[in-house]
Design a protein around this motif. Structure first.
Motif, PDB file in Angstrom:
ATOM      1  N   ARG A  65       0.815  -1.213   0.000  1.00  0.00           N
ATOM      2  CA  ARG A  65       0.000   0.000   0.000  1.00  0.00           C
ATOM      3  C   ARG A  65       0.849   1.265   0.000  1.00  0.00           C
ATOM      4  O   ARG A  65       0.459   2.286  -0.588  1.00  0.00           O
ATOM      5  CB  ARG A  65      -0.917  -0.018   1.234  1.00  0.00           C
ATOM      6  CG  ARG A  65      -2.027  -1.055   1.177  1.00  0.00           C
ATOM      7  CD  ARG A  65      -3.126  -0.648   0.193  1.00  0.00           C
ATOM      8  NE  ARG A  65      -3.726   0.602   0.578  1.00  0.00           N
ATOM      9  CZ  ARG A  65      -4.779   0.712   1.388  1.00  0.00           C
ATOM     10  NH1 ARG A  65      -5.324  -0.391   1.903  1.00  0.00           N
ATOM     11  NH2 ARG A  65      -5.283   1.891   1.680  1.00  0.00           N
ATOM     12  N   LEU A  66       2.007   1.241   0.665  1.00  0.00           N
ATOM     13  CA  LEU A  66       2.832   2.446   0.758  1.00  0.00           C
ATOM     14  C   LEU A  66       3.852   2.567  -0.361  1.00  0.00           C
ATOM     15  O   LEU A  66       4.444   3.639  -0.537  1.00  0.00           O
ATOM     16  CB  LEU A  66       3.576   2.473   2.098  1.00  0.00           C
ATOM     17  CG  LEU A  66       2.723   2.596   3.358  1.00  0.00           C
ATOM     18  CD1 LEU A  66       3.616   2.632   4.590  1.00  0.00           C
ATOM     19  CD2 LEU A  66       1.843   3.832   3.312  1.00  0.00           C
ATOM     20  N   GLU A  67       4.081   1.509  -1.096  1.00  0.00           N
ATOM     21  CA  GLU A  67       5.130   1.525  -2.122  1.00  0.00           C
ATOM     22  C   GLU A  67       4.985   2.666  -3.121  1.00  0.00           C
ATOM     23  O   GLU A  67       5.968   3.362  -3.417  1.00  0.00           O
ATOM     24  CB  GLU A  67       5.160   0.179  -2.857  1.00  0.00           C
ATOM     25  CG  GLU A  67       6.209   0.102  -3.944  1.00  0.00           C
ATOM     26  CD  GLU A  67       6.160  -1.226  -4.671  1.00  0.00           C
ATOM     27  OE1 GLU A  67       6.979  -1.424  -5.574  1.00  0.00           O
ATOM     28  OE2 GLU A  67       5.297  -2.056  -4.337  1.00  0.00           O
ATOM     29  N   VAL A 116     -11.761  -8.115  10.346  1.00  0.00           N
ATOM     30  CA  VAL A 116     -11.695  -6.716   9.922  1.00  0.00           C
ATOM     31  C   VAL A 116     -10.523  -6.500   8.962  1.00  0.00           C
ATOM     32  O   VAL A 116     -10.622  -5.707   8.019  1.00  0.00           O
ATOM     33  CB  VAL A 116     -11.579  -5.792  11.155  1.00  0.00           C
ATOM     34  CG1 VAL A 116     -11.418  -4.347  10.722  1.00  0.00           C
ATOM     35  CG2 VAL A 116     -12.811  -5.940  12.042  1.00  0.00           C
ATOM     36  N   THR A 117      -9.409  -7.213   9.160  1.00  0.00           N
ATOM     37  CA  THR A 117      -8.287  -7.116   8.231  1.00  0.00           C
ATOM     38  C   THR A 117      -8.699  -7.556   6.836  1.00  0.00           C
ATOM     39  O   THR A 117      -8.333  -6.921   5.831  1.00  0.00           O
ATOM     40  CB  THR A 117      -7.110  -7.970   8.722  1.00  0.00           C
ATOM     41  OG1 THR A 117      -6.664  -7.476   9.983  1.00  0.00           O
ATOM     42  CG2 THR A 117      -5.954  -7.927   7.735  1.00  0.00           C
ATOM     43  N   LEU A 126     -11.765  -4.012   0.660  1.00  0.00           N
ATOM     44  CA  LEU A 126     -12.294  -2.700   0.294  1.00  0.00           C
ATOM     45  C   LEU A 126     -11.210  -1.634   0.173  1.00  0.00           C
ATOM     46  O   LEU A 126     -11.536  -0.488  -0.147  1.00  0.00           O
ATOM     47  CB  LEU A 126     -13.336  -2.250   1.327  1.00  0.00           C
ATOM     48  CG  LEU A 126     -14.526  -3.193   1.538  1.00  0.00           C
ATOM     49  CD1 LEU A 126     -15.464  -2.639   2.597  1.00  0.00           C
ATOM     50  CD2 LEU A 126     -15.277  -3.435   0.218  1.00  0.00           C
ATOM     51  N   GLU A 127      -9.952  -2.011   0.450  1.00  0.00           N
ATOM     52  CA  GLU A 127      -8.827  -1.079   0.402  1.00  0.00           C
ATOM     53  C   GLU A 127      -9.090   0.160   1.259  1.00  0.00           C
ATOM     54  O   GLU A 127      -8.919   1.300   0.824  1.00  0.00           O
ATOM     55  CB  GLU A 127      -8.510  -0.679  -1.038  1.00  0.00           C
ATOM     56  CG  GLU A 127      -8.047  -1.843  -1.906  1.00  0.00           C
ATOM     57  CD  GLU A 127      -7.585  -1.384  -3.282  1.00  0.00           C
ATOM     58  OE1 GLU A 127      -7.681  -0.171  -3.560  1.00  0.00           O
ATOM     59  OE2 GLU A 127      -7.136  -2.230  -4.065  1.00  0.00           O
ATOM     60  N   LEU A 128      -9.479  -0.100   2.498  1.00  0.00           N
ATOM     61  CA  LEU A 128      -9.742   0.985   3.436  1.00  0.00           C
ATOM     62  C   LEU A 128      -8.426   1.572   3.937  1.00  0.00           C
ATOM     63  O   LEU A 128      -7.337   1.061   3.667  1.00  0.00           O
ATOM     64  CB  LEU A 128     -10.577   0.468   4.606  1.00  0.00           C
ATOM     65  CG  LEU A 128     -11.944  -0.135   4.249  1.00  0.00           C
ATOM     66  CD1 LEU A 128     -12.628  -0.660   5.497  1.00  0.00           C
ATOM     67  CD2 LEU A 128     -12.818   0.889   3.540  1.00  0.00           C
ATOM     68  N   SER A 129      -8.535   2.641   4.695  1.00  0.00           N
ATOM     69  CA  SER A 129      -7.359   3.333   5.194  1.00  0.00           C
ATOM     70  C   SER A 129      -6.560   2.437   6.137  1.00  0.00           C
ATOM     71  O   SER A 129      -7.119   1.650   6.921  1.00  0.00           O
ATOM     72  CB  SER A 129      -7.772   4.614   5.918  1.00  0.00           C
ATOM     73  OG  SER A 129      -6.667   5.207   6.573  1.00  0.00           O
ATOM     74  N   TYR A 167      -4.374   0.685  13.386  1.00  0.00           N
ATOM     75  CA  TYR A 167      -4.050   1.179  14.727  1.00  0.00           C
ATOM     76  C   TYR A 167      -5.135   0.788  15.723  1.00  0.00           C
ATOM     77  O   TYR A 167      -4.854   0.366  16.850  1.00  0.00           O
ATOM     78  CB  TYR A 167      -3.875   2.694  14.710  1.00  0.00           C
ATOM     79  CG  TYR A 167      -2.673   3.174  13.950  1.00  0.00           C
ATOM     80  CD1 TYR A 167      -1.397   3.066  14.490  1.00  0.00           C
ATOM     81  CD2 TYR A 167      -2.804   3.752  12.689  1.00  0.00           C
ATOM     82  CE1 TYR A 167      -0.284   3.515  13.791  1.00  0.00           C
ATOM     83  CE2 TYR A 167      -1.704   4.204  11.975  1.00  0.00           C
ATOM     84  CZ  TYR A 167      -0.444   4.081  12.534  1.00  0.00           C
ATOM     85  OH  TYR A 167       0.649   4.524  11.839  1.00  0.00           O
ATOM     86  N   LEU A 168      -6.399   0.956  15.301  1.00  0.00           N
ATOM     87  CA  LEU A 168      -7.507   0.596  16.173  1.00  0.00           C
ATOM     88  C   LEU A 168      -7.519  -0.905  16.453  1.00  0.00           C
ATOM     89  O   LEU A 168      -7.738  -1.340  17.592  1.00  0.00           O
ATOM     90  CB  LEU A 168      -8.828   1.028  15.533  1.00  0.00           C
ATOM     91  CG  LEU A 168     -10.106   0.709  16.319  1.00  0.00           C
ATOM     92  CD1 LEU A 168     -10.076   1.405  17.675  1.00  0.00           C
ATOM     93  CD2 LEU A 168     -11.334   1.123  15.527  1.00  0.00           C
ATOM     94  N   LEU A 169      -7.258  -1.710  15.427  1.00  0.00           N
ATOM     95  CA  LEU A 169      -7.232  -3.160  15.614  1.00  0.00           C
ATOM     96  C   LEU A 169      -6.129  -3.574  16.581  1.00  0.00           C
ATOM     97  O   LEU A 169      -6.326  -4.437  17.447  1.00  0.00           O
ATOM     98  CB  LEU A 169      -7.044  -3.858  14.271  1.00  0.00           C
ATOM     99  CG  LEU A 169      -8.217  -3.812  13.300  1.00  0.00           C
ATOM    100  CD1 LEU A 169      -7.860  -4.524  12.005  1.00  0.00           C
ATOM    101  CD2 LEU A 169      -9.453  -4.435  13.922  1.00  0.00           C
TER     102      LEU A 169
END
Length: 575
Positions: free
Chosen positions: A132-134, A226-227, A233-236, A241-243
């Motif tokens: 995701r960050l690449e 949730v992961t 869905l490619e969520l934020s 962090y919450l998980l």
């Protein structure tokens, strides 16, 4: 004495038994007259010193000159049930008919399922964050980055990119976004985990162990479901962090390890069987980590199905905890005659640190030495595993992902099974501290050989040399468990779990930094440092043996009880 002389002794009319004859003057049958309540004094034909079971009630005064009833003895007090194992000094009494075998097997299954899913989630999360960050942070085409002599040997572009990413994140500070994000994930998890482990660990000695099994497994199930949704869905990435925080407040892997080892201590006496049982759990833990690779699933399927697989494993663990795993601790409300447990959390927190701050000076030194040995052993074990991958990626080994996986599986399998066999055999000849000393010497040899290795064959020889090295950790756990009382196993393993989490957090950064500082001059220097720490552990074990010489590992009150039980059994054998 005739009937007329006995009649004045009969109860008066207001007692309800004034009529002892029928209308025609015949005596009323004895069986139709209820006994007086309460019975008069003459009904007790006992003498001083008579056993209660021999006391009889004389009903001759009410029409039955020949029949008497035995008075039953008083009922015994309700207790938690006898301990089925007379050697179980230092173990909580179990209810009658408790399924010990089922409990031991199911707790090991829950441990394997949880750790397989938890360990498998680490590369899943790291690689997904990297993907995701690449596009935003990572510039792999940067020619200024020296990716090492082995990068060109990788045919898989994703493996090559991962190798370059490792160098990029460790050398170029401004391009270490992935490492920074993963560090923040770890911090969001570690803080709540330590607090929860301290509170629930000591409370489990009163409220039971199942809650400690249920919280981390249920939180892990929620985390992986949730992961999967985040990936699909490619969520934020901020949801991670919450998980991590939610999993931390459940106690995470520390709570589950605490529950498993305390549960095992409830089921086994503090003799040889407890040491071997804890070694079996460590073996299961190692094998779960070896088989928890989701790399091929990510490579050939997708991140989404890899997350679903981990969620399924955790779901099975939750079902076993709820429907199959029995509770080993009866709460104070279930045992007659005991008080309601205190709700003050500070009382139980004091139990956690009381092992090292209260009691006799000799006992405090024993606890502190054993805890130090365990922490240093865990520090070396966790740090070695984290550095080995970087060590094998570099020349002269130039391992690819498949070779790293094969070596890891062989190393874990040999060390786990070798340690299990060593404990089983050496218990017949040595004490637990002596076994720890021997296995630590095996660890010294393994790390020295690995640090000086120049070929793949020598690298595998280090695994053979360290075949029994992993036994030092479970044996030290067992020593600590034996020194704690039966009612403080949760508090003890809570203190161990807290230290284990801190060692896990410190070891990776410490040994990775050491490897980066010495890789240019001597690639294997980090393993020689680890060998030096293991030598220190060996010396501390010798000091522990010296302090313990002539004494027992059991608490003083349990030692007295054990001696008394042994004496009673010898007297029974003589008679």
């Amino acid at each position: 004495m005739d009937r007329d002389e006995r009649r004045p002794l009969l109860p008066q009319a207001d007692s309800g038994h004034d009529s002892v004859q029928n209308v025609v003057g015949e005596p009323t049958p004895w069986y139709s007259i209820p006994p007086p309540d309460p019975p008069p004094a003459y009904c007790d034909n006992s003498k001083p010193g008579t056993d209660p079971a021999e006391i009889t009630t004389n009903h001759s005064a009410i029409g039955n000159p020949t029949h008497s009833y035995p008075v039953p003895p008083p009922l015994p007090p309700v207790t938690a049930g006898p301990d089925p194992d007379p050697e179980g000094v230092g173990r909580r009494p179990l209810p009658l008919g408790f399924p010990v075998l089922t409990a031991r097997v199911m707790s090991a299954v829950v441990l394997v399922l949880y750790m397989a899913a938890s360990i498998g989630s680490t590369p899943l999360q790291a690689q997904y964050v990297y993907v995701r960050l690449e596009p935003h942070y990572i510039n792999i085409s940067d020619s200024s980055v020296d990716t090492g002599a082995c990068t060109a040997n990788y045919s898989d572009p994703r493996v090559q990119a991962l190798a370059e990413l490792q160098v990029t994140c460790s050398v170029k500070h401004d391009e270490g976004a992935v490492a920074e994000v993963l560090l923040y994930f770890s911090l969001a998890n570690t803080g709540p985990m330590v607090l929860t482990t301290i509170l629930l660990g000591a409370y489990s000695d009163v409220i039971g162990r199942k809650l400690l099994f249920l919280l981390p497994t249920a939180a892990g199930l929620v985390e992986f479901v949730v992961t999967a949704v985040i990936v699909k869905l490619e969520l934020s990435l901020d949801y991670f962090y919450l998980l991590q925080a939610v999993e931390g407040f459940s106690g995470s892997f520390c709570a589950l390890l605490l529950a498993t080892f305390a549960y095992t201590a409830d089921l086994t006496p503090p003799a040889k069987s407890r040491t071997f049982a804890i070694t079996i759990l460590e073996c299961c833990l190692a094998l779960a980590g070896a088989g928890a690779s989701v790399g091929y699933l990510i490579l050939y399927v997708s991140y989404f199905f890899a997350a679903l697989l981990l969620a399924m494993l955790m779901g099975v663990a939750v079902a076993i905890v709820i429907f199959v795993l029995p509770e080993t601790i009866q709460t104070r409300l279930e045992i007659q005659g005991q008080q309601v447990p205190s709700r003050n959390p500070l009382k139980y927190v004091r139990h956690i640190f009381g092992f090292y701050l209260s009691g006799s000076s000799r006992r405090r030194v024993q606890f502190l030495l054993a805890l130090t040995i365990l922490c240093l052993s865990l520090l070396c074990f966790i740090g070695r595993v984290g550095v080995e991958t970087l060590y094998q990626l570099n020349a002269p080994f130039c391992f690819n992902s498949a070779q790293i996986g094969v070596y890891g599986a062989v190393s874990v399998g040999v060390r786990a099974l070798g340690s299990l066999a060593a404990v089983h055999v050496l218990q017949n000849f040595m004490s637990d501290p002596a076994i720890a000393a021997v296995t630590l010497l095996s660890g010294v040899a393994a790390n020295v050989i690995e640090g000086l290795a120049g070929t793949t064959l020598v690298l595998y020889m280090s695994t053979v040399a360290g075949a029994i090295s992993n036994a030092a950790v479970p044996v030290t756990r067992a020593i600590l468990s034996k020194m704690a009382g039966a009612s403080k196993q949760g508090a003890l393993f809570a203190s161990v779990a807290v230290m284990e989490s801190l060692c896990s957090l410190a070891s990776n950064s410490m040994f990775n930094s050491l490897y980066q500082a010495t890789v240019g001059s001597m690639r294997g220097a980090v393993f020689l440092y680890i060998a030096g720490i293991v030598v220190l552990c060996f010396l501390l074990v010798l000091v522990f043996m010296r302090v313990t010489a002539g004494g027992s590992l059991l608490p003083d009150e349990q030692t007295t009880e054990h001696v008394q039980q042994t004496s009673d059994r010898k007297e029974q054998d003589v008679h």
